[in-house]
Enzyme design. Structure first.
Site, PDB file in Angstrom:
ATOM      1  N   ASP A   1      -4.981  37.930  35.236  1.00  0.00           N
ATOM      2  CA  ASP A   1      -3.813  38.756  34.890  1.00  0.00           C
ATOM      3  C   ASP A   1      -4.094  40.155  35.420  1.00  0.00           C
ATOM      4  O   ASP A   1      -5.210  40.463  35.852  1.00  0.00           O
ATOM      5  CB  ASP A   1      -3.626  38.794  33.357  1.00  0.00           C
ATOM      6  CG  ASP A   1      -2.423  39.645  32.939  1.00  0.00           C
ATOM      7  OD1 ASP A   1      -1.379  39.579  33.618  1.00  0.00           O
ATOM      8  OD2 ASP A   1      -2.518  40.384  31.943  1.00  0.00           O
ATOM      9  N   SER A   2      -3.076  41.013  35.335  1.00  0.00           N
ATOM     10  CA  SER A   2      -3.271  42.403  35.743  1.00  0.00           C
ATOM     11  C   SER A   2      -4.160  43.142  34.740  1.00  0.00           C
ATOM     12  O   SER A   2      -4.697  44.193  35.058  1.00  0.00           O
ATOM     13  CB  SER A   2      -1.927  43.104  35.806  1.00  0.00           C
ATOM     14  OG  SER A   2      -1.334  43.084  34.519  1.00  0.00           O
TER      15      SER A   2
ATOM     16  N   CYS B   1      -0.140  35.629  34.596  1.00  0.00           N
ATOM     17  CA  CYS B   1       0.598  36.865  34.846  1.00  0.00           C
ATOM     18  C   CYS B   1       1.933  36.465  35.476  1.00  0.00           C
ATOM     19  O   CYS B   1       1.974  35.952  36.595  1.00  0.00           O
ATOM     20  CB  CYS B   1      -0.187  37.764  35.790  1.00  0.00           C
ATOM     21  SG  CYS B   1       0.691  39.269  36.223  1.00  0.00           S
TER      22      CYS B   1
ATOM     23  N   GLU C   1      -1.683  48.708  27.521  1.00  0.00           N
ATOM     24  CA  GLU C   1      -2.907  48.939  28.312  1.00  0.00           C
ATOM     25  C   GLU C   1      -3.485  50.342  28.093  1.00  0.00           C
ATOM     26  O   GLU C   1      -4.687  50.518  28.129  1.00  0.00           O
ATOM     27  CB  GLU C   1      -2.620  48.741  29.813  1.00  0.00           C
ATOM     28  CG  GLU C   1      -2.341  47.294  30.232  1.00  0.00           C
ATOM     29  CD  GLU C   1      -3.607  46.417  30.324  1.00  0.00           C
ATOM     30  OE1 GLU C   1      -4.724  46.939  30.432  1.00  0.00           O
ATOM     31  OE2 GLU C   1      -3.439  45.176  30.265  1.00  0.00           O
TER      32      GLU C   1
ATOM     33  N   HIS D   1       1.747  40.106  28.245  1.00  0.00           N
ATOM     34  CA  HIS D   1       1.447  41.141  27.244  1.00  0.00           C
ATOM     35  C   HIS D   1       2.394  41.049  26.036  1.00  0.00           C
ATOM     36  O   HIS D   1       2.046  41.498  24.948  1.00  0.00           O
ATOM     37  CB  HIS D   1       1.602  42.543  27.846  1.00  0.00           C
ATOM     38  CG  HIS D   1       0.517  42.947  28.792  1.00  0.00           C
ATOM     39  ND1 HIS D   1       0.338  42.364  30.025  1.00  0.00           N
ATOM     40  CD2 HIS D   1      -0.457  43.894  28.686  1.00  0.00           C
ATOM     41  CE1 HIS D   1      -0.688  42.945  30.641  1.00  0.00           C
ATOM     42  NE2 HIS D   1      -1.191  43.876  29.850  1.00  0.00           N
TER      43      HIS D   1
ATOM     44  N   CYS E   1       6.287  38.082  30.041  1.00  0.00           N
ATOM     45  CA  CYS E   1       5.146  38.894  30.466  1.00  0.00           C
ATOM     46  C   CYS E   1       4.054  38.562  29.454  1.00  0.00           C
ATOM     47  O   CYS E   1       4.331  38.542  28.237  1.00  0.00           O
ATOM     48  CB  CYS E   1       5.510  40.375  30.415  1.00  0.00           C
ATOM     49  SG  CYS E   1       4.067  41.452  30.585  1.00  0.00           S
TER      50      CYS E   1
END
Ligand code: DGL
Length: 263
Positions: A10-11, A73, A150, A184, A182
């Site tokens: 993932d990012s 992601c 983040e 997140h 997403c």
């Protein structure tokens, strides 16, 4: 049987929502998790930038000799499988395809909440419509959510407000389901459910884990079960290790033992 680890990327830390589901139903497997935190948020990148980053992440995991790559992601998966699938001799499981799979034939209206890039690239909307011709799909970009997770201290911000500013206006829209598009966003599952209580929340992480298990079973690639073996996980990040560790511990109440910086 195949005892090599499963690669996940993932990012940033959002993919851990997928890793957790994977670990629940694949408790004997080893995992290598890559969080490309140096380049987060992916949601602000162009398609060309994403192509480069995705291929770098894949190459990194291939060097670790993983047996399958889980793209945890949605933004990365939004570039479309043609840009990764064909170039490598490794199977991929994508969280985006798993999310699409969770839409039911009886659904008439679906809201896809995702990053700006995911909404712009439109892969979710396209695949859902391909499978369900008459469905109405609305995409809503929620660009502040990933940076908040983040980069801020979540105990000091109004997390409900961050979700409300994108979702409240859709709460009377008659949506059957909201895809948390997403990885997140499941961290704000409670906030989403409060913002749009009438819709079912679709977290593609669970289906992603099932699809991974089904794939490994079908191809006889599960790790050999053994009583003496405890499954391992290794984390790699391209940004700051301490920030990542501290965030994971706080958000997921999970201790990270093996972590290294790449690049
Ligand atoms: N977690 C990622 C996703 O599923 C993207 C977050 C980002 O913008 O970096 O789309």
């Amino acid at each position: 049987m195949d005892n090599r680890p499963i690669g996940v990327f993932d990012s940033g830390l959002g993919g851990v929502t997928v890793l957790q589901e994977l670990k629940k139903i694949l408790p004997n497997e080893d995992f290598i998790y890559l969080g490309d935190t140096k380049h987060s948020p992916y949601g602000e990148k162009t398609k060309d930038e994403l192509k480069k980053l995705v291929n770098n992440n894949i190459r990194f995991l291939l060097e670790k000799d993983v047996k399958v790559i889980v793209i945890a992601c949605n933004t990365a998966a939004s570039i479309g499988s043609n840009y990764y699938d064909k170039n490598y001799d490794i199977p991929f499981i994508s969280v985006l395809e798993a999310g699409v799979d969770e839409v039911k034939d009886t659904d008439e209206n679906i809201l896809v909440a995702a990053t700006q890039a995911t909404i712009n690239l439109g892969r979710y909307q396209k695949l859902i419509k391909k499978n369900h011709k008459d469905i109405n799909v609305v995409g809503v970009a929620c660009p502040d959510i990933v940076p908040a997770i983040e980069f801020s201290d979540l105990s000091k911000i109004d997390t409900q407000n961050i979700v409300d500013r994108y979702i409240l206006e859709h709460s009377d829209g008659g949506f059957d389901g909201v895809i948390l598009g997403c990885t997140h966003y499941p961290i704000f599952e409670k906030e989403f459910s409060k913002a749009i209580p009438s819709a079912r929340l679709i977290n593609p992480a669970r289906r992603t884990a099932q699809m991974t298990r089904e794939f490994l079973e079908k191809h006889n690639m599960l790790r050999l079960e053994s009583d003496e073996y405890t499954s391992r996980e290794e984390f790699y990040v391209s940004g700051d290790i301490n920030i990542f560790k501290e965030k994971i511990e706080r958000i997921f109440e999970k201790k990270i033992q093996n972590i290294d910086k790449i690049g």
